[in-house]
Structure formats: structure tokens, C-alpha cells
Motif scaffolding. Structure first.
Motif, PDB file in Angstrom:
ATOM      1  N   ARG D 214       0.853  -1.176   0.000  1.00  0.00           N
ATOM      2  CA  ARG D 214       0.000   0.000   0.000  1.00  0.00           C
ATOM      3  C   ARG D 214       0.895   1.234   0.000  1.00  0.00           C
ATOM      4  NH1 ARG D 214      -5.345  -1.262   1.262  1.00  0.00           N
ATOM      5  NH2 ARG D 214      -5.845   0.903   1.729  1.00  0.00           N
ATOM      6  N   GLU D 225      -3.891  10.729   0.242  1.00  0.00           N
ATOM      7  CA  GLU D 225      -4.529   9.527  -0.274  1.00  0.00           C
ATOM      8  C   GLU D 225      -3.724   8.321   0.165  1.00  0.00           C
ATOM      9  OE1 GLU D 225      -5.065   9.736  -4.455  1.00  0.00           O
ATOM     10  OE2 GLU D 225      -5.906   7.725  -4.623  1.00  0.00           O
ATOM     11  N   GLU D 226      -4.441   7.239   0.467  1.00  0.00           N
ATOM     12  CA  GLU D 226      -3.741   6.010   0.823  1.00  0.00           C
ATOM     13  C   GLU D 226      -4.504   4.886   0.180  1.00  0.00           C
ATOM     14  OE1 GLU D 226      -2.740   2.509   3.418  1.00  0.00           O
ATOM     15  OE2 GLU D 226      -4.691   3.429   3.112  1.00  0.00           O
ATOM     16  N   ASP D 227      -3.802   4.032  -0.546  1.00  0.00           N
ATOM     17  CA  ASP D 227      -4.517   2.984  -1.282  1.00  0.00           C
ATOM     18  C   ASP D 227      -3.567   1.849  -1.620  1.00  0.00           C
ATOM     19  OD1 ASP D 227      -6.488   1.636  -2.682  1.00  0.00           O
ATOM     20  OD2 ASP D 227      -7.246   3.484  -3.602  1.00  0.00           O
ATOM     21  N   ILE D 231      -3.155   0.452  -7.444  1.00  0.00           N
ATOM     22  CA  ILE D 231      -4.215   1.400  -7.821  1.00  0.00           C
ATOM     23  C   ILE D 231      -3.691   2.826  -7.743  1.00  0.00           C
ATOM     24  CG2 ILE D 231      -6.447   2.332  -7.118  1.00  0.00           C
ATOM     25  CD1 ILE D 231      -7.254  -0.462  -6.319  1.00  0.00           C
ATOM     26  N   LEU D 232      -2.966   3.118  -6.651  1.00  0.00           N
ATOM     27  CA  LEU D 232      -2.516   4.499  -6.474  1.00  0.00           C
ATOM     28  C   LEU D 232      -1.620   4.962  -7.617  1.00  0.00           C
ATOM     29  CD1 LEU D 232      -2.248   6.459  -3.509  1.00  0.00           C
ATOM     30  CD2 LEU D 232      -0.044   6.408  -4.644  1.00  0.00           C
ATOM     31  N   PRO D 236      -4.916   7.009  -9.411  1.00  0.00           N
ATOM     32  CA  PRO D 236      -5.153   7.617  -8.110  1.00  0.00           C
ATOM     33  C   PRO D 236      -6.493   8.351  -8.102  1.00  0.00           C
ATOM     34  CG  PRO D 236      -3.555   8.882  -9.341  1.00  0.00           C
ATOM     35  CD  PRO D 236      -3.810   7.650 -10.132  1.00  0.00           C
TER      36      PRO D 236
END
Lengths: 293, 281, 219, 250
Positions: D214, D225-227, D231-232, D236
Motif C-alpha cells: 500500500r 490519499e492512501e490505497d 491502484i494508487l 489515483p
């Protein structure tokens, strides 16, 4: 494990308290010195007048004359001579060591200046008596050579290591980029030194000079041995006179503790102390200015 | 072209200045050793006017003064380098240390005289001399300790603390060993200065030597070599060969300073070497 | 403050190249259909030759995409734009090939009289070209909405194609002599239907650029 | 299981706010990367997790950080134990000026291990876990400062492992290293992930994308943002993240 643990923590706390109490002790000492020497010195003025002490050069304690101007002037005079002689030479040495000296020369000169610093002041005084006074005697055309010039020369040599090492540190601690930038613009080494490095290091160099002055004005033994020790106002470079320090050494042993005469000597020491403290404040301002830039 | 000429001229002048400084030192050494070495005989130490007692006192007082000043000086230095928060108290301590460093030694001497000779009524003693001398050592020790500790990279501290060490463990096992060469150099500096100190000792330890050889009684008066040199040179007693004694004493002092420098810098270099290991790029 | 100017510049250049490629494909289709209607063999041959230039341009785009990924290491939208551009260029190149296939139908039929009036094929081609135009514009503007518009057009093309397919099948059943040409025409309309599908793929790439999601518009 | 839970963390340097209402959770045995421009607070944040930030004067912290359900800023927390559990690797390799062996034995020793045999074992396993054993096994008693930069950094990791931590905080651990050494550290992180929970601050977005499960993006004290990393870095959710990772910041 828990036992060990708490032992470890206890040690940690104990060590901390020990360190902070040491630090506080150090501060208490200086306060004690100021208090004791100050009280002893200021009690002079129970019997002598302040005005006379600072403005008269008539020093005749037996007759109740306590004019210390001679000694103050002697101290200041020798210090000025010492700075005028030793300052430029020391600065040259510092610039040389920091910028010009090839490594092998540096490796000789560094320990050499350190050794200068290590020589006891009585040995300087001894050299002063054996060699320098005969030299100053010729220059100033005085019979003995004892006096401000002799003291100034001895002091100039004594402050060399202070000036050299502190100025060199100041020069060395400059960012390399200053020098590189200047050289890259096509400046010669000397132009770089004179226009970039020395001005940039000036707060540090100023500090070095002030500390050297502090050392010169407080120096006792070497000065006492070559100044001539006569309570005469210093009207020429080659005539015997006295400084604050030399007079303390000369007369302290012959005066009963607590007498006005004795107290006056403590007052001289207190003046030296105050001068030293002022120097420290000057140094702090100089280095703060340096940091602010 | 003018710039180049002045560059060369300045370089030449600086070389001259630097050589003058070195020559001055060489002249000093040649003069002192040349005059003094011939007098360094057994007689010089053990004879009726021998300096055996003074030599012993010099080291004895030095030793005692270090015993007094080392713990406090190191402690305060460690506090300044590692613990001191940025506040008024710390500022005050720092200012006091700096002030203490600038106090002329004669003022220390007078202070010691008030405290030990008069107030405590001890008279001129080795103990009083050493204790006063310790005051001279203190500020240098504090500064040297602080500087040596600050020269230890911050990262060592962080690494140790991040491994869960306490501050004291970090100090004892990482910081102090790393700073040791610097500390030793600093202590040498202090010792060398203390060994040659005169003004303080005249007023505290006095100008007499015990008649008993190697008298360790700290309450006896104790003239040191440096004081002795001052005494014989400025107030030569009639009927003694004062000049020879002075020459010899000066040479002895210089030799002591040189030996001291060598003895204590070699182990610190060696320590430094061992610590850093073979540093390949 | 403009950052990554060089990269932005290169992306712009890539976009221009893709637009050029799209326009070339568009021209090829126009020419192919025109050569079929006018039975213009010369034009048909020219199309085959022009395909080489089209392939070269695609190779340049492909190289550029690889270079930008390797040296600029883009993330997020930049990465998606590059990957999408890369795929669009491949689709366009295929579309170029299909235009060549169309031109080859012209060559096969030659001077032979048409078995039926050519009405639906131009209609299909017009729709395909409309899709290409919308698609290219949407690629430049990163306009997600255009994708659904395109898939609607594709539905029309499919409808026409199934009409044409039925018509040609009955012609073939009625008269075996007409089977050959009917087959060619069937191919041609099949090619146009395929062109529509590729356009839909382009639309999918545009959706990917916009929101990073993969979507099947060919349902 | 959630290893670290950070809830509304504020941090001030004097009057200046350096972290603003940070909320973040980290799963056990995973790698979380913290990215963001210089001075965005990611290193500061990392250093709150083992309370190294306590060493900086005039820092004020509010909010809550729990590790394994325990509030690490609760009064009476044993900071030394916390740091034993939450180890840290620094930007520049910082071995002590001691031998390789002494460096690694340092941690166990300060925590009370004095058995020579046990120490030998710990040193060996730690070096093996840090993928350094084969390179240094013949020079255990030579100075650690003689190792290369990359080896020094792995030594620092080994030194950390010898203390038996559960969480590894890495503050730009490869920024001072060459690409090959960097790759070795990244490989090592991938292996360590099976046993430890790792949080890594990096300036290198590609490193973040390579090593982490992550990724969290910080910008001027905010957690933007944290993902999931994949995906990020491809799509994003926030424009600011997009601008930063595609190099169009500001």
C-alpha cells in the motif's frame, strides 16, 4: 528481566542527575569567583576613593595613595603591542595553514603551534629575561630593556597559537563552495583569500583576536618577569613599568590579608575579571553576528 | 597579469610568515634546550638545591587537580552535549563555562587564596593548589568534552536509541568510546597547561618544598617546577647558582611538555585508528 | 509552474502522430470505398502502396511509446495515455490493413458489373469515419462521453451489416453465378463491420485513459 | 489484523503544524510506502511511530497512535520497549565504529543478553536474515566501517533484526546507495515482509511502487490519499496525487 530492567532505568536516571549537577556546579564556581574577588576588591573603596583609583597614577600605599592608572595603562599598552605584533603574523600563519600549506608543511606546523601553546608561561618569561630584554634594550636605547616592548613581544609570541588555531578553524569551517565559486570565476588564490575567505571568516577571526587579547591582558608570569616592575607610568616603550597582573604578583606576598593595600590588589584582579567577562560578551556578539549572516 | 603577480607576492609573504613562526619555535627550543640540557645532571635533581621535590610536586598537583576536575568537567560536558534542553538555564551554564574559561589565571589564584588559604585557614597547601588548579582545568574540560561528543555523528545516537537503548547505555557504549580520542587529546591539553601553570600556584600551593622526599601529604606546601623557575629567576637567592638552576628547570619543563604531547597523542591516534578500522572506500 | 516540459512535449508529439495516423486511416477508408464504387483500380493499387507509409508511422509511434515508458517512467494518467496511445496506434494500423483488404476487393471485382447497387457500403463507411473522427477528437480531449456515442454508431453499423448479409445471402441462393461477387461484397461489408469494432476498441481505450477502468463496449 | 492504527494525529514544531489530522492503518506483515515531496511530513510521521520525535525539542503531538491495540503515547509507556519492538533504519547507513559482530551484538547486549553462544547465534541468524552472512562471515571481527555502503545498510538492518522487532520503519533507506545496492535492499524488503510489518519512506516513487503493498501520499502535512499501491500508481483518486506522481506538482 524486570529486575534488570529497573536497574537499567535507575542507572539512566542517576547518570542524568549527576551530569546536570556537574553542569550547575560549574556555573556556581564562576559566580563564587565574581562574588569573592569582587567583595574583597570593592572593599578597597571603604578607604580609598574610586576616582583616585582609576585616574591617578600615584601608587604609594604606605602613604594612602591608591592610584592604579599606571597598571591599567601598562596592561592595555602591552596588550595593544602584543596584538599589533602577534595578530597579523598569526593571521598570516592561519591563512597559510588553511589555504596554502602543502600537507607535509601543515603536518609540521600544526604540532609546532600546538607546542607553542603548551610552553608554560614562566618559560616564556625566562626566554624574555635571557634574550628579549637585551634586544629591546638596544632598540629602545634603555639600559635594561625591561618594559612594555619586551612584554609586548613575549605576549605576541604567546598569543600566536590562539590566533592561528582559531582563525584557521574559522577559515576551514567555511563552505568549500565559497572558494570553488571564486576560483571558478577566474580569481587568483590571493584574490579569493582576500576578498572572499577572510571577509567570510571575519567573525571567527575577530573572535580569535578578542580571545588573544583576553589571554594577553590576563597573562601574569611572563609579563611580570620582563616588565621591570616599577610603579611608574609607562611613558616610553623601554622604561620599566607595571601591569595589573605583575603588580599583584609583586605585592600580594608583602601585604597582610584584609588591609586596604591588599584589597586594592584584589580590586585589580576584579578589574581583570570584568575585562575578561566583557571580552566574552564581545566574542558572543561577534559569533552571533557571524551565525546570523 | 597584475593579479598574478600579487598572487605570487602574497604567497611568498605568507610562506615567509609561516617560516618565521616555525623558526621562532625552533629558536625557542634550541635556546632553552641548548642552555639547559648541560645542567640536567643527577646533581640537578638530587643535590642540595635539587628539583626532585618540585618535579614530584608538579605531577602530584597535576594528578590531584585532574582527580578533582575530571568528573565534574566530563559530567558537565556530557550534560551540555547530550541532555541540555534549549532554555535559559542551559544558556546560563554555557555563558558561565565560557566566562570561567576567560578568567585570567591570577584571578583564580587570588580566589583560591581567599577560599583555601584564608577562609578555610589551610595556608599554602598542595590540596588548595590542586583544587584551584582544577578550576582552571574545568572550563577547558567541559568544552573539550562537549566538542568531542558533538563530533560523534548524530546517527550513532539515533541508531542506538532506535534499538531501544537508554540514553546512559548509548553514552557509555557508543558515544564515549567513539569520542575517546578527542577526549584524550583534550585531557592532554588540560594537563599540559596545568603542568606549566604558575600564577595560581604561587598563591595557593606556595613556594616551599617539603623536606621529606616524595611527600604525599596534601596539606604540605608544594612548590612546582614552574613556580621554582619563576622563583629562582625573579628573586635569585644570593650564593646559589640560580642561573644554572633556571636554565635546567626551563629545559626540564619543555621536555616534560614535549614528552606529554607525544605520550598522550600516540595512544589517541592508535585508538582512533583501531576504531575506524581499515577504511576502504 | 510548468514541470516535466520535455515529457509533456513528447506526449503532445505522440498525440499529433496518432492523429496523423488516424487521418491517414480515414483517407485510406474513403479511398478504398471510392475505388470500390468507381471501380477505380489505380486508386485501389495506390491504397496498397500507401499502407506502407501508414505502417511506418505506426512503427514510429510504437518506438516512441516504448522510449517514453523506459526513460520517463510515467505514472497514472500519463501512463494510461501512453499505453492507450500505443494500443490505439495498433488498432489504427489494423484498420489500415482492413482498408487494404477493401481495396483488394475492388481489385478482385475488377471491371465486372455490380450485381447490386452499392448503397450500404458507403453508408457503413460514412459511419465508420464518423466514429474515427469522434474517437480521435475524444482521444485529444480525453472525453469519456464520446465513447458511448461511438458505441451507438457501432450498433448502427452492425445493423446495416446484418441487413447486407441477409440481402447478399438471398442473391447468392437465387443465382449461383453471382456467388463470387456477392462473396466479395460480403467481405467488404464484413471489413467495414470490423472497422467499426476497432473503433469501439479505440473508444474503450479512451474510457481507460479517463478513469483507468477496462470496459467492454462490444456487447 | 491491524498492526498500527493512527487516528487524527497532529504534530507541531513550536507553532508550526507539521502533521494535520493523519489517519492511517497498517496491516500486519505488509509493506506500506510513504511518498510525498520534501518537507511534506512523511519522515516526521515515521518518527512519531517509535517516538524518535521525542528527541526533537518543542514538538507537540496530539491524536492517537496504537500499535497492537496499545496507545504508544499513553503516559507510562515504556519508550525503550517500544523502540525495541518498532525498529528503525535510517537514511544514511549508520553502523557504530565497531566490528561487524559488535554492531549486531550491541542490541541484544543492551537488552541483557550476555551468553556468548546465544550472541553468536543471534549474530549469525540476523546476518542471514539480512542477506549479508555470506559476504561478511569471514570478516565478522573487522570494522563495520570497512563495508560498502550497501553492505553497511544491510548491516544496520541486521543489527535491527537482532533486537527482535515486529515493525521496521525505514527512512529513505536507499537514498544514499547505488542502484545495485538499492535493488538488494528492495529484494531484502520483499523477503522480510513475511515476518515483519514494514513502513518505508522513499523519495523514489518507483521504489514505492516496487516494494510496497500500500502507498500513502503526504502533502504539506496532510495525508492526501492512501490505497493499494497498484491502484494508487495507475489510477489515483485525487488530483493532487495524480499531479505528484506524474511529476506535475505545483
Amino acid at each position: 528481566m524486570t529486575n534488570r530492567k529497573s536497574w537499567v532505568y535507575l542507572n539512566d536516571r542517576l547518570a542524568r542527575y549527576l551530569f546536570i549537577s556537574s553542569a550547575i556546579l560549574v556555573s556556581l564556581i564562576i559566580l563564587c569567583i565574581i562574588w569573592f574577588v569582587g567583595m574583597q576588591g570593592l572593599s578597597t573603596f571603604k578607604e580609598a576613593s574610586i576616582l583616585e583609583f582609576f585616574t591617578s597614577s600615584k601608587w604609594s600605599p604606605d602613604n594612602g595613595k591608591f592610584g592604579a592608572l599606571t597598571f591599567i595603562a601598562g596592561s592595555i599598552g602591552t596588550t595593544i603591542i602584543a596584538i599589533l605584533l602577534g595578530g597579523p603574523l598569526g593571521l598570516a600563519g592561519a591563512v597559510f595553514l588553511a589555504e596554502i600549506a602543502p600537507p607535509w608543511v601543515r603536518s609540521i606546523m600544526r604540532p609546532a603551534t600546538d607546542l607553542f601553546a603548551g610552553i608554560p608561561s614562566v618559560v616564556y618569561g625566562y626566554v624574555g629575561i635571557t634574550v628579549i630584554v637585551s634586544f629591546t634594550g638596544k632598540i629602545t636605547d634603555s639600559p635594561t630593556g625591561y618594559g612594555m616592548l619586551a612584554a609586548g613581544i613575549v605576549l605576541a609570541i604567546m598569543i600566536l597559537p590562539t590566533v592561528i588555531s582559531l582563525s584557521e578553524d574559522a577559515l576551514r569551517s567555511l563552505p568549500r563552495t565559497y572558494k570553488e565559486a571564486s576560483l571558478a570565476l577566474g580569481a587568483t588564490r590571493w584574490q579569493t583569500i582576500r576578498r572572499v575567505l577572510v571577509p567570510a571568516a571575519s567573525p571567527g577571526i575577530l573572535t580569535a583576536i578578542i580571545l588573544a587579547m583576553a589571554r594577553a591582558i590576563g597573562e601574569t608570569m611572563a609579563v611580570q618577569m620582563v616588565i621591570g616592575n616599577s610603579p611608574r607610568f609607562p611613558d616610553s616603550l623601554g622604561s620599566p613599568t607595571s601591569t595589573l597582573t605583575s603588580n599583584i604578583v609583586m605585592e600580594m606576598g608583602n601585604t597582610p590579608f584584609g588591609s586596604t593595600w591588599n584589597n586594592a590588589l584584589f580590586m585589580m584582579a576584579f578589574i581583570l575579571l570584568i575585562i575578561a567577562l566583557i571580552m566574552i560578551i564581545l566574542v558572543r556578539t561577534a559569533s552571533r553576528k557571524g551565525a546570523a549572516r | 597579469m597584475k593579479a598574478h603577480q600579487s598572487d605570487r607576492l602574497a604567497s611568498a609573504l605568507l610562506w615567509v610568515g609561516a617560516s618565521a613562526i616555525v623558526m621562532l619555535l625552533v629558536a625557542f627550543l634550541v635556546l632553552i634546550l641548548g642552555r639547559g640540557l648541560p645542567h640536567l645532571t643527577v646533581e640537578f635533581f638530587n643535590g642540595p638545591d635539587g628539583v626532585r621535590g618540585q618535579l614530584f610536586n608538579s605531577f602530584y598537583i597535576l594528578f590531584l587537580s585532574l582527580v578533582f576536575s575530571l568528573p565534574v568537567g566530563l559530567g558537565a560536558g556530557i550534560y551540555m552535549a547530550e541532555y541540555a534542553p534549549k532554555n535559559k538555564l542551559t544558556d546560563l551554564i554555557r555563558l558561565s563555562t565560557e566566562s570561567l574559561a576567560s578568567v585570567p589565571s591570577i584571578v583564580f589564584g587570588l580566589f583560591g587564596m581567599i577560599l583555601f588559604v584564608n577562609m578555610l585557614g589551610l595556608g599554602f597547601t598542595i590540596l588548595g593548589g590542586a583544587a584551584t588548579l582544577a578550576l582552571l582545568n574545568l572550563p577547558i574540560l567541559v568544552r573539550v568534552t562537549e566538542e568531542s561528543l558533538l563530533a560523534v555523528p548524530r546517527s550513532y545516537r539515533e541508531a542506538s536509541l532506535a534499538l531501544g537503548a537508554t540514553m546512559w547505555q548509548t553514552l557509555r557504549k557508543v558515544i564515549l568510546p567513539t569520542a575517546l580520542p578527542g577526549l584524550i587529546t583534550g585531557i592532554t591539553l588540560v594537563a599540559g597547561r596545568a603542568l606549566g601553570e604558575t600564577a595560581i600556584l604561587i598563591f595557593t600551593a606556595g613556594m616551599n618544598v617539603s623536606r621529606i622526599p616524595f611527600d604525599v601529604n596534601p596539606l604540605a606546601a608544594g612548590e612546582t617546577l614552574a613556580v621554582h623557575l619563576f622563583a629562582v629567576k625573579s628573586n635569585p637567592l644570593p650564593g646559589t647558582n640560580a642561573d644554572q638552576i633556571a636554565d635546567g628547570t626551563a629545559a626540564l619543563l619543555i621536555i616534560m611538555v614535549i614528552v606529554f604531547n607525544i605520550c598522550l597523542t600516540i595512544p589517541s591516534r592508535w585508538l582512533q585508528h583501531r576504531h575506524q578500522g581499515k577504511n576502504k572506500a | 509552474m510548468p514541470t516535466r516540459q520535455k515529457f509533456d512535449h513528447e506526449l503532445e508529439e505522440l498525440r499529433t502522430n496518432i492523429l496523423n495516423l488516424g487521418n491517414m486511416v480515414n483517407e485510406q477508408i474513403t479511398d478504398a470505398v471510392r475505388s470500390l464504387i468507381n471501380q477505380d483500380l489505380e486508386l485501389a493499387n495506390a491504397i496498397v502502396v500507401k499502407d506502407i507509409a501508414l505502417n511506418d508511422l505506426q512503427a514510429i509511434i510504437e518506438e516512441k511509446c516504448i522510449l517514453l515508458i523506459a526513460t520517463q517512467q510515467p505514472f497514472a494518467r500519463d501512463l494510461r495515455k501512453l499505453v492507450a496511445g500505443f494500443k490505439i496506434s495498433i488498432y489504427l494500423e489494423r484498420m489500415g490493413d482492413l482498408s487494404v483488404d477493401l481495396a483488394k476487393v475492388t481489385i478482385r471485382i475488377g471491371e465486372e458489373e455490380f450485381i447490386k447497387p452499392i448503397v450500404d457500403i458507403p453508408r457503413m463507411s460514412a459511419l465508420v469515419q464518423e466514429m474515427i473522427d469522434i474517437g480521435l477528437k475524444a482521444y485529444v480531449d480525453e472525453d469519456c462521453g464520446a465513447a458511448s456515442e461511438m458505441s451507438l454508431i457501432d450498433d448502427q453499423i452492425d445493423k446495416i451489416y446484418s441487413g447486407v448479409f441477409g440481402e447478399l445471402r438471398s442473391i447468392m441462393m437465387e443465382d449461383p453465378n453471382k456467388v463470387t461477387q456477392a462473396n466479395y461484397l460480403l467481405f467488404a461489408s464484413r471489413f467495414l463491420e470490423r472497422l467499426g469494432d476497432y473503433c469501439t476498441n479505440i473508444a474503450e481505450e479512451i474510457v481507460y485513459i479517463c478513469n483507468g477502468k477496462r470496459m467492454d463496449l462490444n456487447e | 489484523m491491524d498492526k498500527i492504527v493512527v487516528d487524527k494525529l497532529d504534530l507541531f514544531y513550536g507553532d508550526q503544524q507539521a502533521l494535520n489530522k493523519i489517519c492511517l492503518t497498517m496491516k500486519e506483515k505488509s509493506v506500506t510506502a510513504l511518498i510525498g515531496p520534501s518537507g511534506c511530513g512523511k519522515s516526521t510521521f515515521l518518527r512519531t511511530l517509535n517516538r524518535m520525535q521525542d528527541l526533537t525539542p518543542s514538538v507537540k503531538i496530539s491524536g492517537k497512535i496504537t500499535i497492537d491495540g496499545q496507545d504508544i503515547y499513553a503516559p507510562g509507556t515504556d519508550v525503550v520497549l517500544l523502540r525495541k519492538k518498532v525498529g528503525m533504519v535510517f537514511q544514511n547507513p549508520n553502523p557504530f565504529p565497531k566490528s561487524v559482530f559488535e554492531n549486531i551484538a550491541y542490541g541484544p547486549r543492551i537488552h541483557g543478553e550476555s551468553d556468548k553462544k546465544r550472541l553468536n547465534e543471534i549474530v549469525e541468524t540476523s546476518l542471514k536474515d539480512a542477506a549479508l552472512w555470506n559476504e561478511v562471515k569471514d570478516r565478522l571481527h573487522e570494522s563495520a566501517l570497512g563495508l560498502s555502503g550497501g553492505q553497511q545498510q544491510r548491516l544496520c538492518i541486521a543489527r535491527l533484526l537482532a533486537v527482535g522487532p515486529e515493525i521496521l520503519l525505514m527512512d529513505e533507506p536507499t537514498s544514499a546507495l547505488d542502484p545495485i545496492s538499492t535493488m538488494k535492499i528492495e529484494e531484502l524488503i520483499a523477503e522480510l515482509k513475511d515476518k515483519y510489518s514494514i513502513m518505508i519512506v522513499t523519495h523514489n516513487m518507483h521504489q514505492a511502487s516496487r516494494v510496497s503493498d500500500r502507498t500513502a501520499f503526504f502533502l504539506s502535512g496532510d495525508l492526501i490519499e492512501e490505497d493499494v499501491t497498484s491502484i494508487l500508481f495507475t489510477r489515483p483518486a485525487k488530483k493532487k496525487t495524480e499531479d505528484y506522481i506524474s511529476g506535475r506538482f505545483g
